[in-house]
Write a protein that holds these residues in place. Sequence first.
Motif, PDB file in Angstrom:
ATOM      1  N   SER A   1       0.751  -1.104   0.095  1.00 18.26           N
ATOM      2  CA  SER A   1       0.107  -0.078  -0.066  1.00 18.26           C
ATOM      3  C   SER A   1       0.906   1.103   0.022  1.00 18.26           C
ATOM      4  CB  SER A   1      -0.960   0.141   1.339  1.00 18.26           C
ATOM      5  OG  SER A   1      -0.147   0.333   2.419  1.00 18.26           O
ATOM      6  N   PRO A   2       0.276   2.467  -0.328  1.00 15.47           N
ATOM      7  CA  PRO A   2       1.179   3.674  -0.278  1.00 15.47           C
ATOM      8  C   PRO A   2       1.556   4.023   1.063  1.00 15.47           C
ATOM      9  CG  PRO A   2      -1.099   3.901  -1.642  1.00 15.47           C
ATOM     10  CD  PRO A   2      -1.183   2.380  -0.952  1.00 15.47           C
ATOM     11  N   ARG A   3       1.223   3.239   1.972  1.00 11.34           N
ATOM     12  CA  ARG A   3       1.479   3.811   3.502  1.00 11.34           C
ATOM     13  C   ARG A   3       3.053   3.447   3.751  1.00 11.34           C
ATOM     14  NH1 ARG A   3      -3.828   2.288   4.194  1.00 11.34           N
ATOM     15  NH2 ARG A   3      -3.472   0.529   5.164  1.00 11.34           N
ATOM     16  N   GLY A   4       3.512   2.403   2.828  1.00  8.78           N
ATOM     17  CA  GLY A   4       4.920   1.950   3.134  1.00  8.78           C
ATOM     18  C   GLY A   4       5.162   0.610   3.151  1.00  8.78           C
ATOM     19  N   ARG A   5       6.302   0.147   3.128  1.00  4.27           N
ATOM     20  CA  ARG A   5       6.669  -1.256   3.112  1.00  4.27           C
ATOM     21  C   ARG A   5       7.252  -1.680   4.182  1.00  4.27           C
ATOM     22  NH1 ARG A   5       6.678  -3.039  -2.444  1.00  4.27           N
ATOM     23  NH2 ARG A   5       6.089  -1.392  -3.956  1.00  4.27           N
ATOM     24  N   ARG A   6       6.887  -2.548   4.666  1.00  2.00           N
ATOM     25  CA  ARG A   6       7.060  -3.216   5.979  1.00  2.00           C
ATOM     26  C   ARG A   6       6.984  -4.641   6.254  1.00  2.00           C
ATOM     27  NH1 ARG A   6       5.549  -0.742  11.890  1.00  2.00           N
ATOM     28  NH2 ARG A   6       7.076  -1.545  13.140  1.00  2.00           N
ATOM     29  N   GLY A   7       8.240  -5.519   6.494  1.00  2.00           N
ATOM     30  CA  GLY A   7       7.885  -6.978   6.363  1.00  2.00           C
ATOM     31  C   GLY A   7       8.074  -7.705   7.677  1.00  2.00           C
ATOM     32  N   VAL A   8       7.870  -8.649   7.905  1.00  2.00           N
ATOM     33  CA  VAL A   8       7.944  -9.343   9.172  1.00  2.00           C
ATOM     34  C   VAL A   8       9.379  -9.253   9.908  1.00  2.00           C
ATOM     35  CG1 VAL A   8       8.066 -11.950  10.221  1.00  2.00           C
ATOM     36  CG2 VAL A   8       6.241 -11.124   8.487  1.00  2.00           C
ATOM     37  N   GLY A   9      10.387  -9.321   8.876  1.00  2.00           N
ATOM     38  CA  GLY A   9      11.510  -8.959   9.731  1.00  2.00           C
ATOM     39  C   GLY A   9      12.061  -7.774  10.168  1.00  2.00           C
ATOM     40  N   ASP A  10      11.164  -6.680   9.854  1.00  2.00           N
ATOM     41  CA  ASP A  10      11.079  -5.452  10.688  1.00  2.00           C
ATOM     42  C   ASP A  10      10.528  -5.511  11.945  1.00  2.00           C
ATOM     43  OD1 ASP A  10      12.506  -4.539   8.369  1.00  2.00           O
ATOM     44  OD2 ASP A  10      10.649  -4.096   7.428  1.00  2.00           O
ATOM     45  N   SER A  11       9.876  -6.388  12.336  1.00  2.00           N
ATOM     46  CA  SER A  11       9.175  -6.246  13.561  1.00  2.00           C
ATOM     47  C   SER A  11       9.412  -7.701  14.379  1.00  2.00           C
ATOM     48  CB  SER A  11       7.664  -6.364  13.261  1.00  2.00           C
ATOM     49  OG  SER A  11       7.362  -5.175  12.460  1.00  2.00           O
ATOM     50  N   PRO A  12      10.160  -7.619  15.359  1.00  2.00           N
ATOM     51  CA  PRO A  12      10.785  -8.944  16.125  1.00  2.00           C
ATOM     52  C   PRO A  12       9.508  -9.614  16.968  1.00  2.00           C
ATOM     53  CG  PRO A  12      11.695  -7.143  17.300  1.00  2.00           C
ATOM     54  CD  PRO A  12      11.071  -6.529  15.742  1.00  2.00           C
TER      55      PRO A  12
ATOM     56  N   PRO B   1       4.086  -8.783  -7.527  1.00  2.00           N
ATOM     57  CA  PRO B   1       5.542  -8.236  -7.607  1.00  2.00           C
ATOM     58  C   PRO B   1       5.851  -7.704  -6.328  1.00  2.00           C
ATOM     59  CG  PRO B   1       4.089  -7.438  -9.421  1.00  2.00           C
ATOM     60  CD  PRO B   1       3.428  -8.144  -8.727  1.00  2.00           C
ATOM     61  N   GLY B   2       7.166  -7.906  -5.738  1.00  2.00           N
ATOM     62  CA  GLY B   2       7.594  -7.599  -4.507  1.00  2.00           C
ATOM     63  C   GLY B   2       6.813  -8.356  -3.407  1.00  2.00           C
ATOM     64  N   ALA B   3       6.537  -9.704  -3.723  1.00  2.00           N
ATOM     65  CA  ALA B   3       6.323 -10.483  -2.712  1.00  2.00           C
ATOM     66  C   ALA B   3       7.464 -11.320  -2.198  1.00  2.00           C
ATOM     67  CB  ALA B   3       5.084 -11.519  -3.116  1.00  2.00           C
ATOM     68  N   VAL B   4       7.422 -11.668  -0.858  1.00  2.00           N
ATOM     69  CA  VAL B   4       8.409 -12.562  -0.326  1.00  2.00           C
ATOM     70  C   VAL B   4       8.166 -13.996  -0.479  1.00  2.00           C
ATOM     71  CG1 VAL B   4       9.693 -12.728   1.869  1.00  2.00           C
ATOM     72  CG2 VAL B   4       8.858 -10.709   1.487  1.00  2.00           C
ATOM     73  N   PRO B   5       9.181 -14.614  -0.784  1.00  4.85           N
ATOM     74  CA  PRO B   5       9.200 -16.078  -1.012  1.00  4.85           C
ATOM     75  C   PRO B   5       8.601 -16.793   0.067  1.00  4.85           C
ATOM     76  CG  PRO B   5      11.097 -15.333  -2.350  1.00  4.85           C
ATOM     77  CD  PRO B   5      10.639 -14.174  -1.541  1.00  4.85           C
ATOM     78  N   ILE B   6       7.618 -17.375   0.158  1.00  9.93           N
ATOM     79  CA  ILE B   6       7.112 -18.162   1.600  1.00  9.93           C
ATOM     80  C   ILE B   6       8.060 -19.098   2.137  1.00  9.93           C
ATOM     81  CG2 ILE B   6       6.020 -20.024   0.659  1.00  9.93           C
ATOM     82  CD1 ILE B   6       3.698 -19.286   2.682  1.00  9.93           C
ATOM     83  N   GLU B   7       8.939 -19.619   1.056  1.00 10.92           N
ATOM     84  CA  GLU B   7      10.077 -20.503   1.318  1.00 10.92           C
ATOM     85  C   GLU B   7      10.909 -19.855   2.533  1.00 10.92           C
ATOM     86  OE1 GLU B   7       8.012 -21.529  -2.116  1.00 10.92           O
ATOM     87  OE2 GLU B   7       9.087 -19.816  -1.632  1.00 10.92           O
ATOM     88  N   THR B   8      11.176 -18.525   2.204  1.00  8.56           N
ATOM     89  CA  THR B   8      12.166 -18.094   3.080  1.00  8.56           C
ATOM     90  C   THR B   8      11.828 -17.265   4.390  1.00  8.56           C
ATOM     91  OG1 THR B   8      11.934 -15.887   1.722  1.00  8.56           O
ATOM     92  CG2 THR B   8      13.379 -17.475   0.945  1.00  8.56           C
ATOM     93  N   VAL B   9      10.472 -17.213   4.504  1.00 11.40           N
ATOM     94  CA  VAL B   9       9.843 -16.317   5.662  1.00 11.40           C
ATOM     95  C   VAL B   9       9.576 -17.184   6.773  1.00 11.40           C
ATOM     96  CG1 VAL B   9       7.719 -15.142   6.222  1.00 11.40           C
ATOM     97  CG2 VAL B   9       8.736 -14.675   4.006  1.00 11.40           C
TER      98      VAL B   9
ATOM     99  N   ARG C   1      -4.773  -6.223  -0.339  1.00  9.13           N
ATOM    100  CA  ARG C   1      -3.397  -5.635  -0.391  1.00  9.13           C
ATOM    101  C   ARG C   1      -3.014  -4.477   0.646  1.00  9.13           C
ATOM    102  NH1 ARG C   1      -2.259  -5.912  -6.956  1.00  9.13           N
ATOM    103  NH2 ARG C   1      -3.446  -7.746  -7.184  1.00  9.13           N
ATOM    104  N   GLU C   2      -3.857  -3.497   0.560  1.00  9.49           N
ATOM    105  CA  GLU C   2      -3.793  -2.506   1.602  1.00  9.49           C
ATOM    106  C   GLU C   2      -3.692  -2.840   3.130  1.00  9.49           C
ATOM    107  OE1 GLU C   2      -6.731   0.336   0.738  1.00  9.49           O
ATOM    108  OE2 GLU C   2      -5.970   0.697  -1.430  1.00  9.49           O
ATOM    109  N   HIS C   3      -4.427  -3.932   3.651  1.00 12.94           N
ATOM    110  CA  HIS C   3      -4.566  -4.243   4.990  1.00 12.94           C
ATOM    111  C   HIS C   3      -3.547  -5.314   5.141  1.00 12.94           C
ATOM    112  CE1 HIS C   3      -8.527  -2.156   4.366  1.00 12.94           C
ATOM    113  NE2 HIS C   3      -8.360  -1.907   5.559  1.00 12.94           N
ATOM    114  N   VAL C   4      -2.956  -6.050   4.469  1.00 13.61           N
ATOM    115  CA  VAL C   4      -2.087  -7.277   5.148  1.00 13.61           C
ATOM    116  C   VAL C   4      -0.754  -6.539   5.401  1.00 13.61           C
ATOM    117  CG1 VAL C   4      -3.063  -9.151   3.592  1.00 13.61           C
ATOM    118  CG2 VAL C   4      -1.144  -7.686   2.765  1.00 13.61           C
ATOM    119  N   SER C   5      -0.146  -7.235   6.300  1.00 17.03           N
ATOM    120  CA  SER C   5       1.373  -6.692   6.711  1.00 17.03           C
ATOM    121  C   SER C   5       2.460  -7.230   5.757  1.00 17.03           C
ATOM    122  CB  SER C   5       1.569  -7.000   8.400  1.00 17.03           C
ATOM    123  OG  SER C   5       0.448  -6.748   9.150  1.00 17.03           O
ATOM    124  N   LEU C   6       2.251  -8.283   5.151  1.00 14.81           N
ATOM    125  CA  LEU C   6       3.338  -8.924   4.381  1.00 14.81           C
ATOM    126  C   LEU C   6       2.601  -9.659   3.201  1.00 14.81           C
ATOM    127  CD1 LEU C   6       6.309  -9.655   3.929  1.00 14.81           C
ATOM    128  CD2 LEU C   6       5.758 -11.538   5.273  1.00 14.81           C
TER     129      LEU C   6
END
Length: 318
Positions: A16-27, A247-255, A277-282
Amino acid sequence: MPDHGQHTESLTSPFSPRGRRGVGDSPDLQGCPAGPAVRQTSGVTDDRKGRDGVSAHDAGDHGGAAGHGGAAGHGGADGHGGADGQVGADDHADLDVGASDDVGASDDVGASDDVAAEVGVGPWEGPWPDDPRYDPELLANGDRRNVVDRYRYWRVSAIVADLDTRRHDFHVAIENWRHDLNIGTVVRTANAFLAAAVHIVGRRRWNRRGAMVTDRYQHIHYHPDVPALARWARSEGLVLIGVDNLPGAVPIETVQLPRRCVLLFGQEGPGLSESAREHVSLVCSIAQYGSTRSINAGVASGIAMHTWIRQHAGPPPA
């Protein structure tokens, strides 16, 4: 201990336009401890019905008019409809009741009567057990259901109660804007991997034939749209994870998937909606190597659920 409800509230979608934040950024997203059991909240309904009657926890075993396919069952006059106006006029029809939903003790075996006769066990031999979990009708006539041996002769309500003591911390959600035929497969797979619940977003009508009656043992909730699902997930401290090859999705095999999460799948064809897409965290993708651009939601859900199982679950019960 971190406040998971507040933490998930602050997450922004990487799509979403609000930012790109993945699981790795949030312990706090990794290995979250189990929270409270799922509770009924406003806008969330549990539509699990069973041979035990209107609800698998209610009295009146053996169904009847309020069972699967009866006047008050799935899709009947007071089935999936409701006062919330979220269901279209055609959603009140009985089209979502599969042929396997109204046949009897052997209803969740294969289509062939010859095969059904070879599945399960016959009438109980010897004195009947003095245990309320056992169903007198099954003891008398045999149990031909597609259940594991430990649940032979048990009432549906007893099986659900036992499953509830050990359900996993992940949930599964799927968007249903066009009467998706994959939902039955998603429900059956969620039962196999003991998901906490299945959440259907959008239309309430869906084809139960693919579930092979496993919806009787699985908690199923309904949400009118993705924002409603997201609000519920935040209230339960659950991280909303999309699964789609975007596009930009993180491979589930690595998450490393969060222990407490909701795996959200899009409608067959278009995939995750813009709202999703706007509401998911990853968003996680599934590696593919052939010519097709996608796999169906039923298969994708099985892969994602098993990924969670490999990361967080112990061995299955003996």
